[in-house]
Design a protein around this motif. Structure first.
Motif, short mmCIF file in Angstrom:
data_model
loop_
_atom_site.label_atom_id
_atom_site.label_comp_id
_atom_site.label_asym_id
_atom_site.label_seq_id
_atom_site.Cartn_x
_atom_site.Cartn_y
_atom_site.Cartn_z
N ASP A 137 0.83 -1.20 0.00
CA ASP A 137 0.00 0.00 0.00
C ASP A 137 0.86 1.25 0.00
O ASP A 137 0.51 2.27 -0.60
N GLY A 138 1.99 1.16 0.67
CA GLY A 138 2.89 2.30 0.71
C GLY A 138 3.39 2.62 -0.69
O GLY A 138 3.48 3.79 -1.09
N ALA A 139 3.72 1.59 -1.43
CA ALA A 139 4.23 1.77 -2.79
C ALA A 139 3.15 2.41 -3.66
O ALA A 139 3.44 3.32 -4.47
N VAL A 140 1.93 1.96 -3.49
CA VAL A 140 0.83 2.53 -4.27
C VAL A 140 0.67 4.00 -3.93
O VAL A 140 0.52 4.85 -4.80
N ARG A 141 0.72 4.26 -2.65
CA ARG A 141 0.62 5.64 -2.18
C ARG A 141 1.67 6.52 -2.82
O ARG A 141 1.39 7.63 -3.28
N ALA A 142 2.88 6.01 -2.86
CA ALA A 142 3.98 6.78 -3.44
C ALA A 142 3.72 7.02 -4.92
O ALA A 142 3.93 8.13 -5.44
N ALA A 143 3.24 5.99 -5.60
CA ALA A 143 2.96 6.13 -7.03
C ALA A 143 1.88 7.19 -7.25
O ALA A 143 1.95 8.00 -8.18
N LEU A 144 0.89 7.18 -6.37
CA LEU A 144 -0.18 8.17 -6.50
C LEU A 144 0.34 9.57 -6.23
O LEU A 144 -0.04 10.53 -6.91
#
Lengths: 345, 345
Positions: A137-144
Motif C-alpha cells: 500500500d505504501g508503494a501505491v501511495r507513493a505512485a499516487l
DNA sequence: TTGTAGGCGTTATCAG
DNA sequence: CTGATAACGCCTACAA
C-alpha cells in the motif's frame, strides 16, 4: 487519404492564418473569430476532411482528456458494474476511459499508475482499494503521490483513502447488518468464506460479520473461518473444503464475502448434494444483478455499484489541489431464498 | 515536484546531448550508446526522477500505444468477459486499453470511432458487431475507413466483418444446435424472446433457432416470437408478456437469445409462480459464467468469450495493410437443469 | 479581430 | 558513437 490533413492545410485552404484556423475550429479561451472567417475555416475543414490530432492538442495544452480506471478483473461483475458507472460519468465529462486490470497480481497497481502518469492521464481511479499489505500500500501511495506531482487527480474506492479522495464503502457495517439479519432469521451456527489476508475491503466484511455475531452471543469458531480467493473458484474451493470436514454438519449458514464467491459456493454445495436454502443458508455481499434473478435468489448486501463509479469519477475530477474528500456509501441487506431460515423446523 | 523533469534536464545533468539521452533511455532503432554514457544518463534520470512524457513520445513517433475497445455496455457480462480477454491481450502487447460504451445508443459507435481516430489510437475493436440497420452500418463502415485512413487497424466481433478483420461467431449454427438439443430432449412447443430488429448477431440466433426447428417439423408461430431488448429487463418484460397471454400455456420451453435476457425471464417466471425446469424450460445463449452456478443451471450455448477478446485483439494488431482476416469461432451447447425435458411425463 | 512566432517533450535525420 | 537541429501538430501569449 484523409487524416494526414493538418490544421495548416485547413488554414491555407481557407486563406487565413494558422492561429485563426485554430481559434475557429476549437474555441480558445477568448472566443472571437469573425463570423465570415469562422465559416470559411469550417468549410475548408469539412472539404479537406480535417480531423484534429488529439495527441498534438494534448501536448500543446499540457493535459490529456483521459481518465484512468484500475480494477482487479473487469470480468468480475463487481468491477464491471463500477466500471459502467465510471464509463457513463466519464462520457458525460467528455473524457476517454483508459481501463487497466491488475489481474490481482501484486505490484501491478504501481506499474499501472506509473504508466498512466507517463501518459499524463488527467485523473486515475483505483477501484480495488487498499491491499492490506503495508509495504504494498505504501508503494501505491507513493505512485499516487508521484502522479499528483504531474498534476493528476486521484480517487480510490475503499475503506482507506490512501490519502486520496475516496468513496468509503461501509463494508464492516453492511456485513454486521447482514449478520444481525441472519441471526434474526434464526441461524446460529455460521461459517465464513474468505476475507483472511485479502484486501482490506474483504477483511472488513469478515470482521464486521464475525464481530457482530460475537456481540449476539454466537461466535464463529476459527476452523469455520475459511480462507479463500475472492473469485468464483475461490468460493467453490472453500465450500468444498468445508463440506468435506466434519464441521460442516453443524453449520446452518455460510457467508461468502463476495457474491461471486457465493456463486462458487452454491455450485460446490449443489455438487455435494446439499440443497441451498433447505439444507444450508448461503449469503454473499455486493448485490450483483445477475445473481439476484436465479433460484435460490442470493441473500446479500447490495451496494450501489453504478453510483460508486459515478461518485469516484466525480471525486477524481475535482481540482487536484483541494483537500481529500470522503464520500461514504452504504449497502443494504437483501434477503433472498438462499437463506429462508435454519433447516430444522 | 518530479514530473516537470524533462529529457533535456536529464541530458544536462548527465552532461550529454539531448539526442544521446533519448537514445540511452529509450533504445531507438540503431541501439548504440557507449556503456559509460548510458550509465551516466540512467543515473541522472534516476536522480532527477525523470518520467518520460508518453504524449510527447507519441507525437514524435507518430503513433500511440493505445487500443480502443467499443462495447455496448461493460456491465453486461458478455461484454465484460470479452473485455477481459482484450485487456489481457493488450497488456501482453504493451498497449493501453481505451474502453468506450455505446450505451446501445444508435450512432454512438460512429462518434466513438471518430474520437478514437482523433486520439490516434493504434487500433480499434468493435465488440458489438453490426446493427442490422443498413444506413447505420454504412456510417460505421465509413468511420472505420476513415480510421484506417490515419493508419489505424480495425477488427470487429460479429457475423459481418463490415469489411474488416473479424471474429466470426457461429450464432446461427449455435442456435440451431441448441434447437436440435432441446428437440431431442422432447420439447415441441417453443417461444423465442428477442432477436427481432435487434443486432445482427441476435437476429441470427433467433433465425438459426427457428429455422432449425422448422426443419424438425415444429415451426414456432409468430405470436410466440417476442420482441425484447437485449437486457435483463428486456427478457423479464418479454417473459411477463408471454405469461400473460393464453398462448403461454402451450409453451414447453423458452429460448432467450442471450443469457442475460434468460436471467430476466427466469425472474419473471418465478414471479408468476412458474417453476423453471419443472413447469417450463428456459434456455439462453452466451455461456455467462455467473449464470451457470445457480439452480437451475441455465441451458445455453457457451461461447469462448475470453478467446473472442484475445483473437479480436490479435486481429486488430495485424499490419493495417493486409487483407481482412476472418476467424470463425463456434459455441457449444450446454444442457442445464433449466431444461430437464418437457413437463408432462 | 487576425497574424506572428515561440514552445510543448521526443524522436529522427544527418553530419561530425 | 555522439551531437546539433529539424520536424511532429497545435496552442497561445504578444504584437499589429
Amino acid at each position: 487519404m484523409p487524416g494526414q490533413v493538418t490544421l495548416s492545410d485547413v488554414a491555407r485552404e481557407a486563406g487565413v492564418s494558422l492561429a485563426t484556423a485554430s481559434r475557429a475550429l476549437n474555441g480558445s479561451a477568448n472566443r472571437t473569430v469573425g463570423e465570415d472567417l469562422r465559416r470559411r475555416v469550417h468549410a475548408a475543414a469539412a472539404r479537406l476532411r480535417y480531423s484534429p490530432d488529439g495527441i498534438a492538442q494534448a501536448m500543446a495544452r499540457g493535459r490529456t482528456t483521459s481518465l484512468g480506471l484500475v480494477v482487479h478483473d473487469i470480468a468480475d461483475p463487481y468491477f464491471a458494474a463500477i466500471a459502467a458507472g465510471v464509463a457513463a460519468a466519464a462520457d458525460e465529462a467528455g473524457l476517454m476511459l483508459t481501463l487497466a486490470s491488475t489481474g490481482r497480481r501484486p505490484g501491478r497497481e504501481v506499474e499501472i499508475v506509473t504508466q498512466l502518469e507517463r501518459q499524463r492521464a488527467r485523473a486515475v481511479i483505483l477501484a480495488g482499494g487498499a491491499s492490506g499489505d503495508t509495504e504494498s500500500d505504501g508503494a501505491v501511495r507513493a505512485a499516487l503521490d508521484s502522479f499528483r506531482g504531474v498534476g493528476g487527480a486521484v480517487s480510490v474506492v475503499g475503506e482507506d483513502g490512501l490519502g486520496s479522495n475516496s468513496v468509503v464503502l461501509a463494508n464492516r457495517e453492511g456485513a454486521a447488518d447482514l449478520a444481525r439479519a441472519l441471526r434474526g432469521l434464526g441461524y446460529r451456527r455460521f461459517a465464513v468464506l474468505g476475507g483472511a489476508g485479502g484486501h482490506t475491503a474483504l477483511a472488513d466484511r469478515r470482521g464486521g460479520f464475525v464481530d457482530a455475531l460475537a456481540g449476539l452471543g454466537c461466535a464463529v469458531p476459527d476452523d469455520l473461518l475459511l480462507d479463500a480467493a475472492p473469485t468464483r473458484d475461490g468460493g467453490h474451493a472453500a465450500m468444498s473444503r468445508l463440506l468435506e470436514t466434519g464441521a460442516a454438519g453443524e453449520v446452518e449458514a455460510v457467508f461468502a464475502v463476495t457474491d461471486v464467491m457465493a456463486a462458487g459456493a452454491l455450485a460446490a454445495a449443489r455438487a455435494a448434494g446439499v440443497r441451498v436454502g433447505e439444507d444450508l443458508g448461503v449469503a454473499g455481499f455486493d448485490g450483483i444483478e445477475a445473481l439476484q434473478d436465479v433460484v435460490p435468489g442470493l441473500t446479500t448486501v447490495r451496494l450501489p455499484l453504478a453510483r460508486i463509479g459515478a461518485e469516484a469519477t466525480r471525486l477524481a475530477l475535482r481540482p487536484a489541489a483541494a483537500e481529500p474528500e470522503l464520500v461514504p456509501l452504504a449497502g443494504e441487506v437483501v434477503l433472498g431464498a438462499s437463506t429462508p431460515g435454519p433447516p430444522g423446523r
